[in-house]
Design an enzyme around this catalytic site. Structure first.
Site, PDB file in Angstrom:
ATOM      1  N   TYR A  32      49.717   5.501  48.942  1.00  5.52           N
ATOM      2  CA  TYR A  32      49.545   5.755  47.343  1.00  5.52           C
ATOM      3  C   TYR A  32      50.273   5.097  47.032  1.00  5.52           C
ATOM      4  CZ  TYR A  32      47.662   7.222  42.896  1.00  5.52           C
ATOM      5  OH  TYR A  32      47.250   7.636  42.130  1.00  5.52           O
ATOM      6  N   GLU A  35      57.210   3.042  43.380  1.00  9.10           N
ATOM      7  CA  GLU A  35      58.372   2.033  43.335  1.00  9.10           C
ATOM      8  C   GLU A  35      59.393   2.879  45.035  1.00  9.10           C
ATOM      9  OE1 GLU A  35      58.643  -0.857  42.279  1.00  9.10           O
ATOM     10  OE2 GLU A  35      60.619  -1.032  43.547  1.00  9.10           O
ATOM     11  N   HIS A  37      58.761   3.752  47.543  1.00  7.72           N
ATOM     12  CA  HIS A  37      58.305   3.807  48.727  1.00  7.72           C
ATOM     13  C   HIS A  37      58.183   1.918  48.808  1.00  7.72           C
ATOM     14  CE1 HIS A  37      54.811   6.267  48.387  1.00  7.72           C
ATOM     15  NE2 HIS A  37      55.401   6.954  49.563  1.00  7.72           N
ATOM     16  N   GLY A 147      63.430   8.218  52.945  1.00  3.56           N
ATOM     17  CA  GLY A 147      63.503   7.735  51.671  1.00  3.56           C
ATOM     18  C   GLY A 147      64.649   9.282  51.148  1.00  3.56           C
ATOM     19  N   GLN A 148      66.433   9.014  50.529  1.00  4.54           N
ATOM     20  CA  GLN A 148      66.657  10.166  50.339  1.00  4.54           C
ATOM     21  C   GLN A 148      65.683  11.255  49.768  1.00  4.54           C
ATOM     22  OE1 GLN A 148      69.382  11.183  51.597  1.00  4.54           O
ATOM     23  NE2 GLN A 148      69.781  12.868  49.894  1.00  4.54           N
ATOM     24  N   ASP A 150      63.168  12.501  50.202  1.00  7.29           N
ATOM     25  CA  ASP A 150      63.080  14.136  51.119  1.00  7.29           C
ATOM     26  C   ASP A 150      64.500  14.669  52.191  1.00  7.29           C
ATOM     27  OD1 ASP A 150      59.492  14.341  51.107  1.00  7.29           O
ATOM     28  OD2 ASP A 150      59.998  12.055  50.886  1.00  7.29           O
ATOM     29  N   SER A 185      57.399  10.257  42.702  1.00  8.77           N
ATOM     30  CA  SER A 185      56.636  11.088  43.954  1.00  8.77           C
ATOM     31  C   SER A 185      54.859  10.619  43.822  1.00  8.77           C
ATOM     32  CB  SER A 185      56.895  12.179  44.290  1.00  8.77           C
ATOM     33  OG  SER A 185      55.521  13.033  44.444  1.00  8.77           O
TER      34      SER A 185
HETATM   35  P1  AMP Z   1      56.116   9.879  51.465  1.00 11.73           P
HETATM   36  O1  AMP Z   1      54.542   8.965  51.777  1.00 11.73           O
HETATM   37  O2  AMP Z   1      55.799  11.020  50.709  1.00 11.73           O
HETATM   38  O3  AMP Z   1      55.389  10.858  53.218  1.00 11.73           O
HETATM   39  O4  AMP Z   1      57.099   9.055  51.222  1.00 11.73           O
HETATM   40  C1  AMP Z   1      57.312   8.181  52.563  1.00 11.73           C
HETATM   41  C2  AMP Z   1      58.735   7.944  52.646  1.00 11.73           C
HETATM   42  O5  AMP Z   1      59.147   6.837  51.158  1.00 11.73           O
HETATM   43  C3  AMP Z   1      59.967   8.424  52.477  1.00 11.73           C
HETATM   44  O6  AMP Z   1      60.330   8.243  53.604  1.00 11.73           O
HETATM   45  C4  AMP Z   1      59.758   9.581  51.207  1.00 11.73           C
HETATM   46  O7  AMP Z   1      61.201  10.062  51.749  1.00 11.73           O
HETATM   47  C5  AMP Z   1      60.211   7.682  50.970  1.00 11.73           C
HETATM   48  N1  AMP Z   1      60.507   8.230  49.395  1.00 11.73           N
HETATM   49  C6  AMP Z   1      58.837   8.900  48.591  1.00 11.73           C
HETATM   50  N2  AMP Z   1      59.732   8.562  47.512  1.00 11.73           N
HETATM   51  C7  AMP Z   1      60.749   8.169  46.861  1.00 11.73           C
HETATM   52  C8  AMP Z   1      61.758   8.367  46.110  1.00 11.73           C
HETATM   53  N3  AMP Z   1      61.568   8.599  44.620  1.00 11.73           N
HETATM   54  N4  AMP Z   1      63.070   7.615  46.771  1.00 11.73           N
HETATM   55  C9  AMP Z   1      62.722   7.169  47.800  1.00 11.73           C
HETATM   56  N5  AMP Z   1      62.285   7.231  48.512  1.00 11.73           N
HETATM   57  C10 AMP Z   1      61.209   8.346  48.766  1.00 11.73           C
END
Ligand code: AMP
Length: 273
Positions: A32, A35, A37, A147-148, A150, A185
């Site tokens: 999902y 930007e 990601h 990503g920062q 998390d 997010s």
């Molecule tokens: P997720 O799909 O939520 O597990 O996130 C996958 C990766 O994308 C993780 O390393 C997150 O920290 C990063 N990520 C998610 N949202 C953001 C964001 N707004 N800015 C930068 N990195 C992000």
């Protein structure tokens, strides 16, 4: 762009890329994509010619009452976005191949995971470290980008890579926000218009912080007054997650709060010296 579903095919594909002299980058995600990601793909492409985006909604990092079943998915759109951004492969394994029946081996980090998100999500980081280790073994990358957004997760992964000697460079890319400040997010789609509006208090509060006005109680109150339910507000050493001390170079201010039933996290870094 290639779509790979099995671990053995992924490993073989990476071996071929390495034989061809390419550096391999991985961007682990739960799909999902937004930007935030996609910015990680950009960073990976600066470091590697062969970039794999993994899309896997990892069941072991969700608690029993969390949003695993309703976690948003749009695989077709994710594929289009990754291809357009220049990724070479999407690795989207099936849950049954990632976790065999009777799976009983876990990667557990013990110093950084008991606090912040680990307090209200006790099994979360065990699931994260285990799945990331498994994804590393499937993709065999030289470099991995997180990503920062998390912040705690990024520290935990760095620690795991150091402690278990994964030969992988970890890059942590900046947090990407909407134009109005809300941290991007996948879970933002759960927010009603009203909750989304009220949730802006989180980023507004964080982005106004300086060394001179760091006050966890004041942050907590501003979120509560906006109608949010705070899980935590923490002001920590950004390197160690411990207390801020004389030696702290950078301070992490991290927040988790519910708006409606949606749990949002956000953070800022503030340089101390
Ligand atoms: P997720 O799909 O939520 O597990 O996130 C996958 C990766 O994308 C993780 O390393 C997150 O920290 C990063 N990520 C998610 N949202 C953001 C964001 N707004 N800015 C930068 N990195 C992000």
């Amino acid at each position: 762009m290639k779509i790979i579903r099995t671990i053995s095919e992924m490993q073989e594909c990476s071996r071929q890329a390495r034989l061809a002299g390419k550096r391999i980058g991985v961007v682990p995600t739960m799909g999902y994509l937004h930007e935030g990601h996609l910015s990680l793909i950009d960073r990976a492409l600066e470091k590697a010619e062969f970039v794999v985006v993994t899309i896997f909604v990892n069941p072991t990092q969700f608690g029993p009452f969390e949003d695993l079943d309703k976690y948003p998915r749009d695989f077709e759109r994710d594929c289009q976005l990754c291809e357009k951004r220049g990724a070479q492969v999407i690795f989207a394994p099936e849950s049954k191949d990632m976790y065999h029946p009777g799976h009983s081996t876990w990667v557990i980090e013990e110093a950084l995971t008991g606090d912040l998100c680990g307090r209200s999500r006790p099994i979360h980081f065990r699931g994260v470290t285990t799945v990331v280790a498994k994804l590393f073994n499937a993709v065999l990358p030289d470099v991995a980008v997180f990503g920062q957004k998390d912040a705690q997760q990024a520290l935990v992964i760095r620690r795991m890579v150091r402690d278990l000697n994964f030969p992988i460079e970890i890059i942590v890319a900046p947090l990407i926000r909407e134009a109005d400040g809300l941290a991007l997010s996948s879970r933002n789609r759960y927010l009603s218009t009203d909750d989304r509006h009220r949730a802006l208090t989180i980023s507004r509060t964080l982005l106004n912080l300086t060394l001179d006005n760091l006050d966890a109680d004041a942050i907590w109150n501003s979120i509560t007054e906006a109608g949010g339910r705070v899980d935590y507000v923490e002001i920590r050493d950004a390197e160690t997650l411990g207390e801020v001390t004389r030696n702290t170079a950078e301070i992490l201010v991290a927040i988790a709060a519910y708006f409606g039933s949606t749990r949002l996290i956000d953070n800022v870094l503030i340089r101390k010296k």
